[in-house]
Design a protein around this motif. Structure first.
Motif, PDB file in Angstrom:
ATOM      1  N   GLU A   1       0.799  -1.231   0.000  1.00 46.84           N
ATOM      2  CA  GLU A   1       0.000   0.000   0.000  1.00 46.84           C
ATOM      3  C   GLU A   1       0.831   1.279   0.000  1.00 46.84           C
ATOM      4  O   GLU A   1       0.251   2.378   0.043  1.00 46.84           O
ATOM      5  CB  GLU A   1      -0.931   0.017   1.211  1.00 46.84           C
ATOM      6  CG  GLU A   1      -1.949  -1.106   1.256  1.00 46.84           C
ATOM      7  CD  GLU A   1      -2.942  -0.901   2.383  1.00 46.84           C
ATOM      8  OE1 GLU A   1      -3.747   0.038   2.284  1.00 46.84           O
ATOM      9  OE2 GLU A   1      -2.883  -1.667   3.369  1.00 46.84           O
ATOM     10  N   ILE A   2       2.140   1.188  -0.018  1.00 46.67           N
ATOM     11  CA  ILE A   2       2.977   2.389   0.116  1.00 46.67           C
ATOM     12  C   ILE A   2       2.570   3.461  -0.880  1.00 46.67           C
ATOM     13  O   ILE A   2       2.298   4.615  -0.515  1.00 46.67           O
ATOM     14  CB  ILE A   2       4.465   2.024  -0.063  1.00 46.67           C
ATOM     15  CG1 ILE A   2       4.940   1.111   1.063  1.00 46.67           C
ATOM     16  CG2 ILE A   2       5.323   3.296  -0.107  1.00 46.67           C
ATOM     17  CD1 ILE A   2       6.338   0.559   0.869  1.00 46.67           C
ATOM     18  N   GLU A   3       2.543   3.112  -2.144  1.00 47.00           N
ATOM     19  CA  GLU A   3       2.250   4.104  -3.188  1.00 47.00           C
ATOM     20  C   GLU A   3       0.823   4.650  -3.063  1.00 47.00           C
ATOM     21  O   GLU A   3       0.589   5.853  -3.243  1.00 47.00           O
ATOM     22  CB  GLU A   3       2.456   3.484  -4.567  1.00 47.00           C
ATOM     23  CG  GLU A   3       3.900   3.152  -4.902  1.00 47.00           C
ATOM     24  CD  GLU A   3       4.388   1.827  -4.329  1.00 47.00           C
ATOM     25  OE1 GLU A   3       5.555   1.473  -4.546  1.00 47.00           O
ATOM     26  OE2 GLU A   3       3.583   1.138  -3.645  1.00 47.00           O
ATOM     27  N   ALA A   4      -0.127   3.777  -2.735  1.00 46.45           N
ATOM     28  CA  ALA A   4      -1.516   4.215  -2.624  1.00 46.45           C
ATOM     29  C   ALA A   4      -1.708   5.172  -1.447  1.00 46.45           C
ATOM     30  O   ALA A   4      -2.449   6.161  -1.545  1.00 46.45           O
ATOM     31  CB  ALA A   4      -2.431   2.999  -2.476  1.00 46.45           C
ATOM     32  N   ILE A   5      -1.061   4.888  -0.322  1.00 46.93           N
ATOM     33  CA  ILE A   5      -1.170   5.781   0.837  1.00 46.93           C
ATOM     34  C   ILE A   5      -0.578   7.147   0.517  1.00 46.93           C
ATOM     35  O   ILE A   5      -1.178   8.194   0.806  1.00 46.93           O
ATOM     36  CB  ILE A   5      -0.478   5.160   2.066  1.00 46.93           C
ATOM     37  CG1 ILE A   5      -1.237   3.910   2.538  1.00 46.93           C
ATOM     38  CG2 ILE A   5      -0.381   6.174   3.200  1.00 46.93           C
ATOM     39  CD1 ILE A   5      -0.522   3.128   3.625  1.00 46.93           C
ATOM     40  N   LEU A   6       0.604   7.155  -0.096  1.00 45.62           N
ATOM     41  CA  LEU A   6       1.235   8.424  -0.443  1.00 45.62           C
ATOM     42  C   LEU A   6       0.376   9.225  -1.416  1.00 45.62           C
ATOM     43  O   LEU A   6       0.201  10.439  -1.259  1.00 45.62           O
ATOM     44  CB  LEU A   6       2.624   8.182  -1.034  1.00 45.62           C
ATOM     45  CG  LEU A   6       3.689   7.649  -0.063  1.00 45.62           C
ATOM     46  CD1 LEU A   6       4.985   7.357  -0.811  1.00 45.62           C
ATOM     47  CD2 LEU A   6       3.947   8.642   1.065  1.00 45.62           C
ATOM     48  N   ALA A   7      -0.172   8.548  -2.421  1.00 46.93           N
ATOM     49  CA  ALA A   7      -1.003   9.245  -3.412  1.00 46.93           C
ATOM     50  C   ALA A   7      -2.266   9.807  -2.764  1.00 46.93           C
ATOM     51  O   ALA A   7      -2.673  10.942  -3.053  1.00 46.93           O
ATOM     52  CB  ALA A   7      -1.357   8.298  -4.550  1.00 46.93           C
ATOM     53  N   SER A   8      -2.893   9.045  -1.891  1.00 47.60           N
ATOM     54  CA  SER A   8      -4.112   9.507  -1.234  1.00 47.60           C
ATOM     55  C   SER A   8      -3.828  10.706  -0.341  1.00 47.60           C
ATOM     56  O   SER A   8      -4.598  11.682  -0.317  1.00 47.60           O
ATOM     57  CB  SER A   8      -4.721   8.374  -0.408  1.00 47.60           C
ATOM     58  OG  SER A   8      -5.113   7.296  -1.234  1.00 47.60           O
TER      59      SER A   8
END
Length: 415
Positions: free
Chosen positions: A300-307
């Protein structure tokens, strides 16, 4: 993945600054995650299992049943106790559920409130902890072992038997007025969360913020709670002067996982909304992807950062899962209960990132780990943060506006 360890050192300072930025000043660069030493050439599975985790992962029978609204499954005695208290099956398989554990709050008068440190891998030298214990109940919390100093368990006691430092604000005024005090950013939320649920009634954090605002003292806050929005009336004016910033820790975007692993923290959706509202109020806001847990939330690293970036976060940091002392066994119990098929895989990846151990307390290694897996996590985080523009511009908090409070018996300063 690069074939030479030297390549792994790329952007080390940038990554470490992202880890430390949430609480202020620059930190000394340390080594980037590198390849495991030759002694581990046989792979992570060749490393002997630590005895404490061997017990936790091979005990016959099912793990203890989860308590409603609690993450820890057990309440074993702390490491300083003469007696060992543990849960046993008495053979009575009764169908009814146990009543939920109630939170007990003890109000105490602390002797001091500002804690000092000289750790080279964190970006602050002073902090405040308004509470001991934390009702959020995050099973991975590295602060759990501190409850053993109170003669209590780092397990369920840490979540249910809490201590509020009701004189924190008056102590802070006294310490800030001490002759020779030099203002630097005070970090709050680096141990237990200042906005845990009991803060709604206790208001210890609120009173501390009022003192900091009145004296123009810089503060950096880390929290998992949307309750921080209650204090926007203090934080927004402080931020306008360059005196405040806030980081929201977002472990996962999955509400089901969040409920299991940090049962009384704000939902991921509410944390992201808190980032949005803080940003709209012009409070410098960051997101902490912490902790990153192998095979649980690392996807989820990329998704959390994008959100978070879409909600207005300006910066970001991350920390690899830390399992000091009693947290190791508590986390292993949690894995057995919720993700039994992943237990060995998760622990194997952690050992591969901690030079064969489940925790490495060395400065510079404890936050990011080492080895190929830790290297990959660092590269993914850096690439996503750079793509989203996180961390491009940072405004340091100001210390030059500080006005110490008047000492008892001292005349008020002339305006």
């Amino acid at each position: 993945m690069p074939t030479k360890p030297e390549t792994a050192a790329t952007s080390t300072a940038a990554r470490q600054n992202r880890i430390g930025m949430v609480v202020g000043l620059d930190i000394a660069p340390v080594r980037a995650p590198a390849r495991p030493p030759a002694s581990l050439a046989g792979g992570a599975n060749a490393v002997p299992v630590e005895p404490v985790l061997a017990r936790a992962s091979t005990v016959d029978g099912a793990p203890p049943p989860p308590q409603r609204g609690r993450a820890a499954l057990s309440n074993a005695s702390g490491r300083f106790e003469n007696e060992n208290r543990s849960q046993e099956d008495d053979g009575w398989d009764l169908p009814e559920d146990l009543p939920p554990l109630r939170t007990q709050v003890t109000r105490e008068n602390a002797k001091t409130i500002v804690t000092r440190n000289d750790s080279p891998d964190i970006s602050f030298d002073r902090s405040i902890n308004p509470y001991r214990g934390c009702e959020h109940g995050c099973v991975y919390c590295f602060a759990r072992p501190t409850h053993a100093y109170l003669g209590l368990s780092p397990g369920l006691d840490f979540e249910t038997r809490l201590f509020a430092k009701t004189n924190a604000a008056s102590l802070l005024e006294r310490e800030l007025s001490a002759p020779g005090y030099a203002a630097k950013t005070i970090a709050i939320g680096t141990n237990t969360d200042p906005y845990q649920p009991i803060e709604r009634n206790e208001r210890v954090m609120r009173k501390v913020l009022e003192v900091l605002a009145r004296t123009n003292h810089p503060v950096a806050i880390v929290t998992k709670s949307a309750l921080v929005l209650r204090d926007l009336d203090i934080l927004a004016p402080m931020a306008k002067k360059g005196l405040a910033k806030v980081a929201l820790s977002v472990t996962t975007l999955d509400p089901v996982l969040a409920r299991k692993i940090e049962p009384r923290a704000s939902s991921p959706e509410r944390r992201l909304d808190a980032i949005r509202r803080l940003a709209e109020a012009n409070v410098p806001t960051a997101v902490m992807v912490a902790p990153i847990i192998p095979a649980i939330n690392d996807a989820e690293i990329e998704a959390i950062l994008a959100s978070a970036q879409a909600m207005g976060a300006r910066d970001a940091g991350y920390v690899l899962l830390r399992l000091p002392l009693e947290v190791r066994e508590l986390f292993a119990e949690w894995l057995r209960a919720h993700y039994p098929g992943k237990l060995k895989h998760v622990l194997s990846l952690l050992r591969a990132s901690r030079e064969g151990k489940l925790y490495d307390s060395r400065f510079g290694a404890r936050m990011t780990g080492s080895g190929p897996y830790a290297w990959m996590i660092g590269r993914r985080f850096e690439a996503a943060a750079a793509r989203l523009g996180l961390g491009r511009s940072r405004v340091p908090l100001r210390s030059d506006l500080f006005r110490p409070p008047a000492r008892p018996g001292e005349q008020l300063r002339l305006l």
